[in-house]
Scaffold this active site. Structure first.
Site, PDB file in Angstrom:
ATOM      1  N   SER A   1       0.850  -1.194   0.000  1.00 27.71           N
ATOM      2  CA  SER A   1       0.000   0.000   0.000  1.00 27.71           C
ATOM      3  C   SER A   1       0.879   1.234   0.000  1.00 27.71           C
ATOM      4  O   SER A   1       2.001   1.201   0.527  1.00 27.71           O
ATOM      5  CB  SER A   1      -0.882   0.026   1.258  1.00 27.71           C
ATOM      6  OG  SER A   1      -1.448   1.320   1.437  1.00 27.71           O
TER       7      SER A   1
ATOM      8  N   TYR B   1      -1.685  -1.261   9.926  1.00 25.75           N
ATOM      9  CA  TYR B   1      -1.840  -1.513   8.484  1.00 25.75           C
ATOM     10  C   TYR B   1      -0.562  -1.124   7.737  1.00 25.75           C
ATOM     11  O   TYR B   1      -0.023  -1.918   6.943  1.00 25.75           O
ATOM     12  CB  TYR B   1      -3.039  -0.712   7.965  1.00 25.75           C
ATOM     13  CG  TYR B   1      -3.305  -0.885   6.500  1.00 25.75           C
ATOM     14  CD1 TYR B   1      -3.941  -2.034   6.025  1.00 25.75           C
ATOM     15  CD2 TYR B   1      -2.933   0.086   5.574  1.00 25.75           C
ATOM     16  CE1 TYR B   1      -4.192  -2.201   4.674  1.00 25.75           C
ATOM     17  CE2 TYR B   1      -3.183  -0.072   4.228  1.00 25.75           C
ATOM     18  CZ  TYR B   1      -3.817  -1.217   3.776  1.00 25.75           C
ATOM     19  OH  TYR B   1      -4.063  -1.384   2.431  1.00 25.75           O
TER      20      TYR B   1
END
Ligand SMILES: NC(=O)c1ccc[n+]([C@@H]2O[C@H](COP(=O)([O-])OP(=O)(O)OC[C@H]3O[C@@H](n4cnc5c(N)ncnc54)[C@H](O)[C@@H]3O)[C@@H](O)[C@H]2O)c1
Length: 255
Positions: free
Chosen positions: A144, A158
């Site tokens: 990401s 995350y």
């Protein structure tokens, strides 16, 4: 000639937005697609969509955190397709409750790592020997852009899990290169799914993020699908160990 003609692919998290778009794209490019997801209904919906466009797909229900289930899922795909050429480790979670490390809930942190990082490791552990046995192929991991940039609205568990996926991608690439297996990752910026939209509590919050995007729009699942397909294909035959950011220019933008 299509990009993935006759390839046998596993796409994890393929019942979700990016995994579904990728399954559809892989199939349009000639691949047979094993649609792996925790959610039976979502996996079957993707399979129906792939078949609806004339492609070949198989639903495989498994939790990527569970090694027994992952091993059984990979074996089921090998039985059905005769082998594996491509693994797209796309399954991942980004809970709204994920905040700063200062306020971290350890159980939530572990859950996020279990799915995003350990799931990637487990699926690779069990699928890669089959890719090697097939004479080589490609692994595509899902990182990401949040692994590339800090953020004043942190999602630390995350970001850390996706940074670890990036590190694992490099290590896998170095180990597997001599066996003809390329390993790359994609690192998307915000792709407007219903889940991501819920991070923007009001129009102002949404506009704040949009203002950061030089290309003036959020990502679409098809953006990620296109890059995953390219990285899985022979058009990327001299690319390995890389994490490719697709974020409309956000990570190049200082102000
Ligand atoms: N949407 C974005 O903006 C964005 C940006 C960057 C990276 N990503 C990454 O892309 C991937 C897909 O994101 P998405 O937006 O399509 O999410 P999504 O929630 O729509 O899809 C994720 C899918 O993974 C499945 N899944 C979750 N846990 C699982 C498990 N333990 N085992 C098997 N399957 C499991 C879910 O059932 C779901 O179908 C994720 O790894 C995410 O972190 C998304």
């Amino acid at each position: 000639m299509s990009l993935l003609t006759d390839r046998r692919a596993i796409v994890t998290g393929a019942g979700g937005a990016l995994g579904r778009a990728s399954s559809l794209r892989f199939a349009r490019e000639g691949a047979r697609v094993a649609v792996l997801d925790l959610c039976d209904d979502a996996a079957h919906e993707t399979v129906d969509l792939v078949r609806g466009q004339g492609g070949e797909a198989l639903a495989v229900v498994a939790d990527v955190r569970d090694e027994t289930q992952v091993r059984a899922a990979v074996e089921a795909v090998v039985r059905a397709f005769g082998g594996i050429d491509v693994l797209f480790n796309n399954a991942g979670v980004m809970p709204h409750q994920d905040v700063s490390f200062l306020d971290a809930d350890l159980e939530l942190w572990r859950t996020i790592s279990d799915i995003n990082l350990h799931g990637t490791m487990l699926c690779s552990k069990h699928a890669v020997p089959h890719i090697v046995a097939a004479g080589g192929g490609a692994v595509v991991n899902m990182s990401s852009f949040l692994a590339e940039l800090g953020c004043r609205i942190p999602q630390d568990a995350y970001a850390a899990s996706k940074g670890a996926v990036r590190a694992l991608t490099r290590s896998m690439a170095v180990q597997l290169g001599p066996q003809g297996v390329r390993v790359n990752a994609l690192a998307p910026g915000p792709v407007l799914t219903a889940h991501v939209e819920a991070f923007f509590p009001d129009p102002q919050a949404r506009q704040l993020r949009l203002d950061r995007v030089p290309l003036g729009r959020f990502g679409r699942p098809e953006d990620a699908a296109g890059l995953a397909c390219f990285l899985a294909s022979d058009d990327a035959s001299w690319i390995t160990g890389q994490t490719v950011v697709l974020d409309g220019g956000i990570s190049s933008n200082y102000l």
